[in-house]
Design a protein around this motif. Structure first.
Motif, PDB file in Angstrom:
ATOM      1  N   ASP B  94      -5.223 -16.877   7.245  1.00  0.00           N
ATOM      2  CA  ASP B  94      -3.867 -17.420   7.138  1.00  0.00           C
ATOM      3  C   ASP B  94      -3.180 -16.947   5.856  1.00  0.00           C
ATOM      4  N   THR B  95      -3.969 -16.826   4.778  1.00  0.00           N
ATOM      5  CA  THR B  95      -3.397 -16.402   3.499  1.00  0.00           C
ATOM      6  C   THR B  95      -2.891 -14.962   3.581  1.00  0.00           C
ATOM      7  N   ILE B  96      -3.583 -14.137   4.361  1.00  0.00           N
ATOM      8  CA  ILE B  96      -3.114 -12.758   4.555  1.00  0.00           C
ATOM      9  C   ILE B  96      -1.714 -12.776   5.183  1.00  0.00           C
ATOM     10  N   PHE B  97      -1.562 -13.599   6.223  1.00  0.00           N
ATOM     11  CA  PHE B  97      -0.248 -13.705   6.869  1.00  0.00           C
ATOM     12  C   PHE B  97       0.788 -14.269   5.902  1.00  0.00           C
ATOM     13  N   GLU B  98       0.358 -15.274   5.157  1.00  0.00           N
ATOM     14  CA  GLU B  98       1.269 -15.909   4.199  1.00  0.00           C
ATOM     15  C   GLU B  98       1.782 -14.876   3.191  1.00  0.00           C
ATOM     16  N   GLY B  99       0.856 -14.035   2.708  1.00  0.00           N
ATOM     17  CA  GLY B  99       1.235 -13.001   1.750  1.00  0.00           C
ATOM     18  C   GLY B  99       2.191 -11.980   2.349  1.00  0.00           C
ATOM     19  N   MET B 100       1.899 -11.573   3.559  1.00  0.00           N
ATOM     20  CA  MET B 100       2.700 -10.515   4.183  1.00  0.00           C
ATOM     21  C   MET B 100       4.114 -10.965   4.537  1.00  0.00           C
ATOM     22  N   THR B 101       4.306 -12.257   4.689  1.00  0.00           N
ATOM     23  CA  THR B 101       5.631 -12.732   5.095  1.00  0.00           C
ATOM     24  C   THR B 101       6.484 -13.163   3.906  1.00  0.00           C
ATOM     25  N   GLN B 102       6.094 -12.747   2.712  1.00  0.00           N
ATOM     26  CA  GLN B 102       6.888 -13.123   1.542  1.00  0.00           C
ATOM     27  C   GLN B 102       8.195 -12.352   1.486  1.00  0.00           C
ATOM     28  N   ARG B 103       9.176 -12.983   0.892  1.00  0.00           N
ATOM     29  CA  ARG B 103      10.491 -12.366   0.794  1.00  0.00           C
ATOM     30  C   ARG B 103      10.479 -11.119  -0.085  1.00  0.00           C
ATOM     31  N   VAL B 104       9.630 -11.116  -1.107  1.00  0.00           N
ATOM     32  CA  VAL B 104       9.615  -9.976  -2.028  1.00  0.00           C
ATOM     33  C   VAL B 104       9.288  -8.693  -1.276  1.00  0.00           C
ATOM     34  N   ALA B 105       8.357  -8.767  -0.334  1.00  0.00           N
ATOM     35  CA  ALA B 105       7.992  -7.583   0.438  1.00  0.00           C
ATOM     36  C   ALA B 105       9.119  -7.197   1.383  1.00  0.00           C
ATOM     37  N   ALA B 106       9.684  -8.192   2.057  1.00  0.00           N
ATOM     38  CA  ALA B 106      10.750  -7.913   3.032  1.00  0.00           C
ATOM     39  C   ALA B 106      11.968  -7.288   2.357  1.00  0.00           C
TER      40      ALA B 106
END
Lengths: 94, 522
Positions: B94-106
């Motif tokens: 779940d943490t992997i998904f949480e990290g990937m959906t951060q605004r900074v990356a988007a």
């Protein structure tokens, strides 16, 4: 701020201990709480460079939040001041 | 000095800033699940540490500048970390998904996609050929060629935002022309790299500029304006150094200025306007997507209006058989069906970096949820960064070190960005200043050492069966990457200026001084 001003902003040698004056309204990041020997939650502290601003009336979980503070007093010798919490306007970038 | 403010608070107090909680990264104390690791909180650093070791081995030791290779390293590192988790592994996943959906990356991803389309459209529109025309018109000789290469490559890199792209374009077209007119090859290659550093650092469409701004809560236009002073302070002595070194260091005696003129095209210089549109609209406070979109529209119009490129150079649908639509200018018949053109290749070119970024922020999130991030941060704040001067020096040297080790400089920048944010915030150092410290060293170190990605992409153009050495049949067209290290003047000067800036306080701004425009707009 004009486009020209944006290019010139910060074009100076800035000291490590900025000073402020009573009446100033500052937006600062709350960086710590004052050690009160375990009596209570401690007063919020904003370290601005190597200067320190005590923030009275800040929420208990204010560390790593951006708050607006009204400066009540400032000692330019010690580079320390006391201010009153007005409102929370943001959080840490990370 | 005395700093006073008016009673009114900064503009930021009206809204909700794009803070770390939106990005998700900063909430180590907050609402997310904690992950328990076998071996304690330091074990949460295993995915990122494995990735860094992989990156050093791949790019530093083996000299392979392949972003897709780093993606595999990140995938393996992320998988390894899971085996160290105590209890249910679901929290880790779940943490992997949480990290990937951060605004900074988007935010970075969106800006890269637009920047990629813009950069490639300038390339197909003959911007490089325009710069070569300028060099020819200015009657640049052997001694002044490196200095001219620095300025013109700097212009190209500022326009297209990718120092790698500018390096490839200039080493392909400008470098052989310079060597043929007698410029010193080592100095010329180093000058091209310096130009790439300049653009990578300053361009609003640069991937490193975008990452530096969005990770420090600063608007991109304001960041570009605020770093102008550092860039120019390094560029002026670098330009002088190339003039002096160019007159001292001799090249090989080959006659070939005709090769320079063959590819020159004055019309390509109209893209200085396309570039100007992006820079001015971004600095004026428009959103970067809007700024680049306007620049892109202007560039496409110029390309078509002046015949700099065809419509199919910009968007091309290739079909295998003629049909009803093959009469359209953007539909062509070819051997293999597909989509192409500058908009396509410009955006697609960022895909590997986008995937890598998602994995890096996921690994960082694992560190945060496992306590490793906090442990490193506490060590730095309690033992190293104990005053504002030491904090800034820690930020400068820490960024330089990680970029010296990881050659894909954007990846290094993303990995160190959370520390720069948190250490800087602990001293109320302004987001613009933090972004500038982060990006200057990222840009500079990415083009200095022999294993740096920027150096490697240029070197790749020179070597091999299709390289410049083979094409021109002379070793003078191949520069040993080790030899260029001392001559990337702009890169060295930029690092030096930031060391001096941290010590002297030049350019230092505190958070109360001014708020980021993006914050005030939110």
């Amino acid at each position: 701020m004009s486009v020209f001003d944006k290019f010139l902003a910060g074009f100076s040698f800035r000291g490590s201990t900025p000073d402020y004056a009573p009446g100033d309204a500052l937006e600062v990041m709350v960086t710590d709480v004052e050690d009160d020997g375990g009596v209570g939650d401690g007063t919020a502290i904003a370290r601005i460079g190597d200067s320190t601003l005590r923030i009275e009336g800040a929420p208990a979980d204010a560390v790593n939040t951006r708050v607006v503070v009204d400066v009540d007093s400032w000692d330019e010798t010690e580079h320390r001041g006391v201010g009153t919490y007005r409102e929370t306007v943001g959080e840490s970038a990370f | 000095m005395t700093d006073t403010r008016e009673a009114a608070p900064p503009a930021a107090d009206g809204g909700e800033p794009p803070d770390g909680s939106e990005f998700g990264v900063g909430d180590e104390s907050g609402d997310g699940p904690r992950i328990e690791f076998r071996g304690g909180k330091w074990a949460s650093t295993v995915p990122l540490v494995f990735f860094i070791v992989w990156a050093i081995f791949q790019s530093g030791v083996l000299g392979i500048g392949d972003t897709n290779g780093l993606v595999v390293g990140a995938l393996i590192g992320t998988t390894l970390g899971m085996f160290l988790v105590r209890g249910d592994w679901k929290a880790y996943a779940d943490t992997i998904f949480e990290g990937m959906t951060q605004r900074v990356a988007a935010t970075a991803i969106v800006a890269w996609l637009w920047a990629g389309m813009f950069a490639e459209t300038l390339q197909v529109g003959g911007f490089v050929e325009g710069l070569i025309f300028a060099a020819d018109a200015l009657n640049v000789g052997a001694a002044t060629f490196p200095a001219a290469a620095f300025v013109l490559c700097g212009l190209l890199a500022t326009g297209i935002g990718t120092g790698y792209g500018a390096t490839v374009a200039f080493v392909t077209l400008f470098f052989p022309a310079g060597v043929l007119v007698g410029a010193n090859p080592v100095l010329l290659f180093a000058a091209i790299l310096s130009g790439a550093v300049f653009g990578d650092n300053l361009a609003p469409v640069s991937d490193t500029t975008i990452v530096s701004a969005v990770t420090q809560d600063a608007d991109i236009g304001g960041v570009v304006a605020s770093r102008f002073k550092y860039a120019i302070a390094a560029a002026i002595p670098a330009f002088a150094a190339y003039l002096i070194a160019g007159s001292v260091m001799s090249g090989v005696s080959l006659e070939g200025s005709a090769a320079l003129r063959e590819s020159a095209n004055a019309l390509g210089l109209v893209h200085l306007l396309s570039m100007g549109v992006v820079i001015l609209t971004a600095v004026a406070g428009r959103h970067i997507v809007e700024a680049i979109s306007w620049g892109l529209i202007v560039a496409v119009v110029f390309n078509l209006l002046f015949g700099l490129s065809s419509a199919s150079d910009i968007v091309a649908f290739t079909v295998t058989e003629s049909g009803a639509f093959t009469g359209l200018p953007v539909v062509t018949v070819g051997e293999a069906a597909g989509v192409g053109g500058s908009l396509y290749s410009g955006a697609v070119g960022f895909f590997p970096l986008i995937v890598l970024t998602l994995l890096i922020v996921a690994m960082a999130q694992v560190m945060i949820r496992g306590g490793g991030f906090e442990a490193i941060q506490e060590f730095l704040l309690n033992r190293v960064a104990t005053t504002v001067r030491r904090a800034e020096l820690t930020m400068v040297l820490g960024t330089a070190t990680i970029n010296g080790m990881i050659t894909i400089n954007t990846a290094a920048e993303i990995a160190i960005a959370p520390y720069i944010a948190r250490i800087g915030e602990k001293f109320n150092i302004n987001g613009y200043r933090r972004a500038n410290i982060l990006d200057a060293n990222t840009s500079a170190l990415g083009y200095i050492f022999p294993w740096a990605g920027g150096v490697l992409v240029g070197y790749q153009v020179m070597v091999g069966p299709d390289g410049l050495g083979a094409e021109y049949g002379t070793d003078a067209m191949v520069v040993n990457p080790i030899e260029v290290v001392p001559y990337v003047f702009h890169g060295w000067f930029l690092v030096g200026i930031f060391v001096l800036a941290a010590i002297t306080g030049f350019g230092r701004e505190y958070i109360p001084d001014r708020a980021s425009e993006e914050v005030s707009r939110a």
